[in-house]
Design a protein around this motif. Structure first.
Motif, PDB file in Angstrom:
ATOM      1  N   HIS A  93      -7.808 -11.197   2.583  1.00 13.30           N
ATOM      2  CA  HIS A  93      -7.746 -10.139   1.579  1.00 13.30           C
ATOM      3  C   HIS A  93      -6.378  -9.467   1.615  1.00 13.30           C
ATOM      4  O   HIS A  93      -5.562  -9.745   2.495  1.00 13.30           O
TER       5      HIS A  93
ATOM      6  N   HIS B 110      -4.375  -5.441   0.496  1.00 13.49           N
ATOM      7  CA  HIS B 110      -4.575  -4.033   0.139  1.00 13.49           C
ATOM      8  C   HIS B 110      -3.361  -3.542  -0.632  1.00 13.49           C
ATOM      9  O   HIS B 110      -2.239  -3.985  -0.380  1.00 13.49           O
TER      10      HIS B 110
ATOM     11  N   GLU C 236      -1.858  -1.610   6.055  1.00 12.84           N
ATOM     12  CA  GLU C 236      -2.965  -1.459   7.007  1.00 12.84           C
ATOM     13  C   GLU C 236      -2.336  -1.182   8.368  1.00 12.84           C
ATOM     14  O   GLU C 236      -1.705  -2.052   8.959  1.00 12.84           O
TER      15      GLU C 236
ATOM     16  N   HIS D  70      -4.135 -11.287   4.592  1.00 12.25           N
ATOM     17  CA  HIS D  70      -4.502 -11.190   6.011  1.00 12.25           C
ATOM     18  C   HIS D  70      -6.016 -11.127   6.158  1.00 12.25           C
ATOM     19  O   HIS D  70      -6.746 -10.946   5.174  1.00 12.25           O
TER      20      HIS D  70
ATOM     21  N   TRP E 118      -9.661   2.524   3.047  1.00  9.72           N
ATOM     22  CA  TRP E 118      -9.665   1.064   3.108  1.00  9.72           C
ATOM     23  C   TRP E 118     -10.288   0.466   1.842  1.00  9.72           C
ATOM     24  O   TRP E 118     -11.488   0.604   1.598  1.00  9.72           O
TER      25      TRP E 118
HETATM   26 FE   FE2 Z   1      -7.271  -5.524   5.798  1.00 15.19          FE
END
Ligand code: FE2
Length: 190
Positions: free
Chosen positions: A99, A101, A105, A143, A165
């Motif tokens: 996935h 973001h 992270e 990642h 998140w």
């Molecule tokens: Fe992640």
């Protein structure tokens, strides 16, 4: 022991490049834009004490990077809880596929262990993080994360956005082709 393994993304069975020393790990990750730091491990009696124990470091990095939200994630085996195996499996499965973001992270490991798998430059960089490790995965980096089948860790999480998140899953099954954390730990112990 904190370990970095580097494998070609299309050859998960190849012999990995392995780096153990912190400076070497930081340098290799920095080459792909990933920040890695070692912080002194402090004595933390309880989860509620984590942020006060690391207040100086949290303030420094939050001011430098602009983090607006910091919290603590903690998961440890509970032999008295019959639901533990199901809880552990559910927690692990959330992060186990590739996935990205919109936010970076950023995690600091207070105790325990977890493995980040970063897909960068045609490689998969596997960072087995332990207590004292800070890792910052840049936004939009492909990642995944494996906490193992019996998760045990406490980590400080830093966020740039209030939503916290939010994962965007790529649908690529690459994660299933790479050794999981349990396998990596077992092979390093043998
Ligand atoms: Fe992640």
């Amino acid at each position: 022991m904190t370990t970095l393994l580097v494998l070609p993304e299309d050859r998960p069975d190849a012999a990995p490049e392995v780096i153990f020393d912190s400076a070497g790990i930081a340098a290799r990750l920095a080459a792909d834009g990933v920040r890695f730091e070692r912080w002194a491990v402090r004595d933390v009696p309880a989860v509620d004490d984590v942020l006060s124990a690391y207040a100086d470091e949290v303030k420094r990095i939050s001011e430098a990077e602009g983090f607006i939200q910091v919290d603590v994630a903690s998961l440890h085996p509970d032999p008295t809880d019959p639901e533990w195996p199901a809880k552990a499996a559910a927690a692990r499965s959330k992060f186990l596929e590739e996935h990205t973001h919109d936010d970076g992270e950023v995690r600091f490991f207070v105790d325990g262990r977890g493995a980040f798998y970063l897909r960068l430059g045609g490689k998969v960089l596997i960072v087995i993080c332990e207590a004292g490790d800070l890792i910052s995965v840049p936004a939009d980096t492909r990642h995944w994360f494996d906490m193992g089948t019996n998760p045990s860790f406490t980590a400080i999480r830093f966020f740039l956005v209030e939503e916290g998140w939010v994962g965007r899953f790529t649908g690529d099954p690459i994660a299933s082709r790479f050794p999981r954390l349990d396998d990596l730990v077992a092979s390093s112990a043998s």
